[in-house]
Design a protein around this motif. Structure first.
Motif, mmCIF file in Angstrom:
data_model
loop_
_atom_site.group_PDB
_atom_site.id
_atom_site.type_symbol
_atom_site.label_atom_id
_atom_site.label_comp_id
_atom_site.label_asym_id
_atom_site.label_seq_id
_atom_site.Cartn_x
_atom_site.Cartn_y
_atom_site.Cartn_z
ATOM 1 N N ALA A 70 -1.590 -0.581 9.030
ATOM 2 C CA ALA A 70 -0.387 -0.064 8.384
ATOM 3 C C ALA A 70 0.632 -1.187 8.414
ATOM 4 N N ILE A 71 1.336 -1.413 7.310
ATOM 5 C CA ILE A 71 2.416 -2.394 7.331
ATOM 6 C C ILE A 71 3.741 -1.638 7.307
ATOM 7 N N LEU A 72 4.588 -2.005 8.250
ATOM 8 C CA LEU A 72 5.940 -1.458 8.328
ATOM 9 C C LEU A 72 6.533 -1.343 6.937
ATOM 10 N N TRP B 203 21.714 -5.137 -3.353
ATOM 11 C CA TRP B 203 21.440 -3.858 -4.010
ATOM 12 C C TRP B 203 20.261 -4.043 -4.945
ATOM 13 N N PHE B 204 19.669 -2.937 -5.380
ATOM 14 C CA PHE B 204 18.526 -3.005 -6.294
ATOM 15 C C PHE B 204 18.928 -2.374 -7.619
ATOM 16 N N GLU B 205 18.780 -3.116 -8.708
ATOM 17 C CA GLU B 205 19.034 -2.593 -10.045
ATOM 18 C C GLU B 205 17.775 -1.875 -10.513
ATOM 19 N N GLN C 37 0.829 -1.229 0.000
ATOM 20 C CA GLN C 37 0.000 0.000 0.000
ATOM 21 C C GLN C 37 0.854 1.266 0.000
ATOM 22 N N ALA C 38 2.065 1.188 0.562
ATOM 23 C CA ALA C 38 3.015 2.291 0.403
ATOM 24 C C ALA C 38 3.886 1.920 -0.786
ATOM 25 N N GLY C 39 3.699 2.593 -1.907
ATOM 26 C CA GLY C 39 4.456 2.158 -3.078
ATOM 27 C C GLY C 39 4.381 3.141 -4.227
ATOM 28 N N ARG C 40 4.969 2.710 -5.331
ATOM 29 C CA ARG C 40 5.212 3.638 -6.439
ATOM 30 C C ARG C 40 3.971 4.161 -7.125
ATOM 31 N N TYR C 41 2.780 3.523 -6.906
ATOM 32 C CA TYR C 41 1.558 4.068 -7.521
ATOM 33 C C TYR C 41 1.170 5.395 -6.866
ATOM 34 N N GLU D 149 14.806 -3.382 -12.557
ATOM 35 C CA GLU D 149 14.975 -4.830 -12.649
ATOM 36 C C GLU D 149 14.628 -5.550 -11.353
ATOM 37 N N GLY D 150 15.125 -5.055 -10.223
ATOM 38 C CA GLY D 150 14.833 -5.727 -8.961
ATOM 39 C C GLY D 150 16.081 -6.022 -8.160
ATOM 40 N N PRO D 151 15.940 -6.889 -7.148
ATOM 41 C CA PRO D 151 17.053 -7.104 -6.218
ATOM 42 C C PRO D 151 18.191 -7.933 -6.794
ATOM 43 N N ARG D 152 19.400 -7.630 -6.344
ATOM 44 C CA ARG D 152 20.594 -8.428 -6.653
ATOM 45 C C ARG D 152 21.316 -8.704 -5.343
ATOM 46 N N GLU E 241 3.089 10.669 -3.598
ATOM 47 C CA GLU E 241 3.770 11.088 -2.359
ATOM 48 C C GLU E 241 4.859 10.081 -1.970
ATOM 49 N N TYR E 242 4.663 8.787 -2.300
ATOM 50 C CA TYR E 242 5.722 7.794 -2.073
ATOM 51 C C TYR E 242 6.922 8.103 -2.961
ATOM 52 N N ARG E 243 6.655 8.378 -4.235
ATOM 53 C CA ARG E 243 7.757 8.640 -5.165
ATOM 54 C C ARG E 243 8.560 9.857 -4.726
ATOM 55 N N THR F 261 8.958 10.974 -1.562
ATOM 56 C CA THR F 261 9.757 10.668 -0.365
ATOM 57 C C THR F 261 10.919 9.753 -0.726
ATOM 58 N N ARG F 262 10.679 8.807 -1.653
ATOM 59 C CA ARG F 262 11.737 7.910 -2.103
ATOM 60 C C ARG F 262 12.851 8.721 -2.779
ATOM 61 N N ALA F 263 12.473 9.744 -3.557
ATOM 62 C CA ALA F 263 13.480 10.597 -4.197
ATOM 63 C C ALA F 263 14.279 11.364 -3.144
ATOM 64 N N GLY G 6 4.027 -5.891 11.465
ATOM 65 C CA GLY G 6 5.430 -6.122 11.121
ATOM 66 C C GLY G 6 5.514 -7.311 10.185
ATOM 67 N N PHE G 7 6.661 -7.566 9.586
ATOM 68 C CA PHE G 7 6.721 -8.692 8.656
ATOM 69 C C PHE G 7 8.148 -9.160 8.437
ATOM 70 N N ALA G 8 8.230 -10.342 7.850
ATOM 71 C CA ALA G 8 9.496 -10.888 7.353
ATOM 72 C C ALA G 8 9.153 -11.824 6.201
ATOM 73 N N ASP H 220 5.578 -15.821 2.108
ATOM 74 C CA ASP H 220 6.241 -16.917 1.385
ATOM 75 C C ASP H 220 5.813 -16.851 -0.074
ATOM 76 N N SER H 221 6.362 -15.865 -0.779
ATOM 77 C CA SER H 221 5.905 -15.555 -2.132
ATOM 78 C C SER H 221 6.089 -16.702 -3.110
ATOM 79 N N TRP H 222 7.097 -17.566 -2.848
ATOM 80 C CA TRP H 222 7.382 -18.658 -3.777
ATOM 81 C C TRP H 222 6.997 -20.023 -3.217
ATOM 82 N N ASP I 74 17.465 6.408 -2.651
ATOM 83 C CA ASP I 74 17.123 5.132 -3.291
ATOM 84 C C ASP I 74 16.308 4.280 -2.332
ATOM 85 N N PHE I 75 15.846 3.133 -2.823
ATOM 86 C CA PHE I 75 14.921 2.302 -2.063
ATOM 87 C C PHE I 75 15.530 1.812 -0.741
ATOM 88 N N LEU I 76 16.761 1.309 -0.769
ATOM 89 C CA LEU I 76 17.358 0.789 0.475
ATOM 90 C C LEU I 76 17.609 1.902 1.486
HETATM 91 C C1 LIG Z 1 9.447 -11.043 -2.816
HETATM 92 C C2 LIG Z 1 9.351 -9.816 -1.939
HETATM 93 C C3 LIG Z 1 10.242 -8.720 -1.886
HETATM 94 N N1 LIG Z 1 9.768 -7.833 -0.946
HETATM 95 C C4 LIG Z 1 8.614 -8.299 -0.411
HETATM 96 C C5 LIG Z 1 8.332 -9.559 -0.989
HETATM 97 C C6 LIG Z 1 7.209 -10.476 -0.592
HETATM 98 C C7 LIG Z 1 5.901 -10.059 -1.162
HETATM 99 C C8 LIG Z 1 5.810 -10.159 -2.655
HETATM 100 O O1 LIG Z 1 5.807 -11.286 -3.176
HETATM 101 O O2 LIG Z 1 5.734 -9.098 -3.303
HETATM 102 C C9 LIG Z 1 7.797 -7.705 0.644
HETATM 103 C C10 LIG Z 1 7.696 -6.245 0.748
HETATM 104 N N2 LIG Z 1 8.307 -5.282 -0.021
HETATM 105 C C11 LIG Z 1 7.934 -4.051 0.436
HETATM 106 C C12 LIG Z 1 7.089 -4.216 1.563
HETATM 107 C C13 LIG Z 1 6.629 -3.050 2.415
HETATM 108 C C14 LIG Z 1 5.307 -3.109 2.958
HETATM 109 C C15 LIG Z 1 4.149 -3.013 1.980
HETATM 110 O O3 LIG Z 1 3.774 -1.890 1.599
HETATM 111 O O4 LIG Z 1 3.547 -4.063 1.651
HETATM 112 C C16 LIG Z 1 6.917 -5.587 1.744
HETATM 113 C C17 LIG Z 1 6.060 -6.323 2.754
HETATM 114 C C18 LIG Z 1 8.353 -2.760 -0.139
HETATM 115 C C19 LIG Z 1 8.943 -2.731 -1.484
HETATM 116 N N3 LIG Z 1 9.880 -3.576 -2.004
HETATM 117 C C20 LIG Z 1 10.245 -3.160 -3.258
HETATM 118 C C21 LIG Z 1 9.522 -1.970 -3.560
HETATM 119 C C22 LIG Z 1 9.682 -1.130 -4.798
HETATM 120 C C23 LIG Z 1 10.956 -0.409 -4.644
HETATM 121 C C24 LIG Z 1 10.983 0.959 -5.251
HETATM 122 O O5 LIG Z 1 10.469 1.922 -4.645
HETATM 123 O O6 LIG Z 1 11.574 1.068 -6.325
HETATM 124 C C25 LIG Z 1 8.703 -1.701 -2.450
HETATM 125 C C26 LIG Z 1 7.781 -0.520 -2.265
HETATM 126 C C27 LIG Z 1 11.303 -3.765 -4.122
HETATM 127 C C28 LIG Z 1 11.357 -5.241 -4.185
HETATM 128 N N4 LIG Z 1 11.446 -6.077 -3.118
HETATM 129 C C29 LIG Z 1 11.445 -7.388 -3.548
HETATM 130 C C30 LIG Z 1 11.408 -7.387 -4.959
HETATM 131 C C31 LIG Z 1 11.385 -8.618 -5.833
HETATM 132 C C32 LIG Z 1 11.382 -6.048 -5.359
HETATM 133 C C33 LIG Z 1 11.470 -5.532 -6.771
HETATM 134 C C34 LIG Z 1 10.173 -5.645 -7.464
HETATM 135 C C35 LIG Z 1 9.390 -4.388 -7.328
HETATM 136 O O7 LIG Z 1 9.996 -3.337 -7.579
HETATM 137 O O8 LIG Z 1 8.204 -4.454 -6.990
HETATM 138 C C36 LIG Z 1 11.517 -8.556 -2.663
#
Ligand SMILES: Cc1c2[nH]c(c1CCC(=O)O)Cc1[nH]c(c(CCC(=O)O)c1C)Cc1[nH]c(c(CCC(=O)O)c1C)Cc1[nH]c(c(C)c1CCC(=O)O)C2
Length: 343
Positions: free
Chosen positions: A69-71, A87-89, A25-29, A92-95, A32-34, A36-38, A140-142, A205-207, A42-44
């Motif tokens: 609210a999710i952390l 790191w994040f490309e 729910q907090a994300g690039r759509y 592309e996504g995580p590396r 205001e997220y974009r 704050t991220r700027a 919270g989550f993992a 457990d996305s996979w 970067d994302f990390l």
């Molecule tokens: C597999 C996984 C990841 N991260 C997560 C999962 C499991 C859920 C799922 O299957 O989506 C979980 C996750 N990632 C993020 C959250 C925050 C809480 C939330 O709003 O849900 C949570 C709970 C922020 C995020 N995590 C990521 C973003 C986008 C980063 C950005 O701002 O560029 C956000 C908001 C990046 C991320 N993080 C991950 C990937 C593969 C990516 C790149 C793909 C993408 O960009 O969507 C690993």
């Protein structure tokens, strides 16, 4: 505070209107997220900045009044805390640096050493538990061990989790030891989030769907059951949501097998099927297809009503079946919420 709607649903109460929040729910759509991220760079950097991470967590609460609210963090931070490079490309996504040999596994840090790196995350949780509205539940989550391991082994996201399956087949001892290390670290990580103020925790457990038969039991059920048992021992009464995405038939009995209070359901199964086979064991969360947040219109309203209708006879938390995508229209989120709350 048992009057919070999410906590009531997690205790098994059937509510007249389901509480609602949304994965990512907090994300690039959100513009205001974009912004704050700027500001963070970067994302990390955003994940490790408590002030800005708390700010983006609060943005969708202010805009929409979600019930939870999710952390703001990522499931891969724990890999970095264990000593992997992360790191994040862009685009592309995580590396990550890869773990495929006993020597690489041995070079990782022990589970109890993760907190130095992760302490900013705990500070984000503390800020949120102070700043959230009284009716909003803090989650919270993992990542679950299997999903985190798939990234640590492959060094990136993969379509079929091939490298993790290959290591499991070729060197089961190393694979199982990696799962155990992540399991122990995850217990400590979530426990610290709870001490900092998280009221619920969720395991992603996305996979899980790529584990079949005995592998599903050994690596999607057992580590999650162990994490849940240990967290509930340390924090009696802590509600826990498990999300074994695309588990299919594996959803049946998953709550009982793991001790989860709620099973989150993806949108590859129908709400009616999940109501019949999963909700009979307790609370379920889900499962509107995220594409409706892009396309909107009468189809969104109809599909939202169908989810609410299917789950109305038992405990239910309304959510999407997976995370909202960057191309979603914020207006469609408002329409979904209005449809859930006003019928
Ligand atoms: C597999 C996984 C990841 N991260 C997560 C999962 C499991 C859920 C799922 O299957 O989506 C979980 C996750 N990632 C993020 C959250 C925050 C809480 C939330 O709003 O849900 C949570 C709970 C922020 C995020 N995590 C990521 C973003 C986008 C980063 C950005 O701002 O560029 C956000 C908001 C990046 C991320 N993080 C991950 C990937 C593969 C990516 C790149 C793909 C993408 O960009 O969507 C690993």
């Amino acid at each position: 505070m048992t009057d919070k709607l999410i906590l009531r649903a997690l205790k098994g109460e059937t509510l007249p209107v389901p509480p609602i929040w949304m994965m990512r729910q907090a994300g690039r759509y959100l513009p205001e997220y974009r912004a704050t991220r700027a500001q963070a760079g970067d994302f990390l950097s955003l994940c490790y900045n408590p002030e800005l991470a708390a700010e983006v967590t609060l943005q969708p609460i202010r805009r929409y009044g979600f019930d939870a609210a999710i952390l703001f963090a990522d499931i891969l931070l724990i890999c970095q805390a264990l000593g992997a490079d992360l790191w994040f490309e862009t685009g592309e996504g995580p590396r990550l640096s890869t773990i495929t040999t006993p020597a690489e596994l041995a070079a990782l840090k022990p589970a109890h050493a993760i907190h130095d790196r992760l302490s900013p995350v705990y500070e984000t949780v503390r800020r949120l538990s102070r700043d959230l509205p009284a009716q909003t539940t803090l989650i919270g989550f993992a990542g679950a061990p299997w999903t985190v391991a798939t990234y640590m082994i492959a060094g990136r996201g993969t379509k079929d989790q091939g490298p993790a399956h290959a290591l499991k087949a070729a060197d089961r001892a190393t694979f199982a030891a990696l799962i155990d290390l992540i399991t122990e670290a995850t217990i400590d990580y979530l426990s610290e989030q709870v001490k900092a103020g998280a009221e619920v925790v969720k395991l992603f457990d996305s996979w899980a769907g790529s584990l079949k038969g005995q592998d599903f039991t050994d690596f999607a059920v057992k580590p999650v059951a162990h994490i849940i048992a240990e967290l509930k021992r340390r924090h009696p009464g802590l509600p826990i949501i498990a999300f074994p995405r695309e588990a299919g038939q594996g959803y049946i009995g998953f709550a009982k097998a793991t001790g989860a209070d709620c099973v989150a359901i993806d949108n590859s199964v129908s709400p009616d099927w999940a109501a019949a086979h999963v909700q009979r064991d307790g609370c379920v969360q889900g499962n509107l297809a995220p594409h409706h947040m892009v396309s909107g219109g009468p189809a969104l309203v109809e599909a939202t009503r169908a989810v609410v209708q299917a789950f109305r006879k038992g405990p239910h938390i309304f959510n999407l079946g997976h995370g909202i995508t960057p191309d979603a229209d914020p207006e469609n989120v408002a329409l979904m919420i209005e449809t859930v709350r006003k019928g």
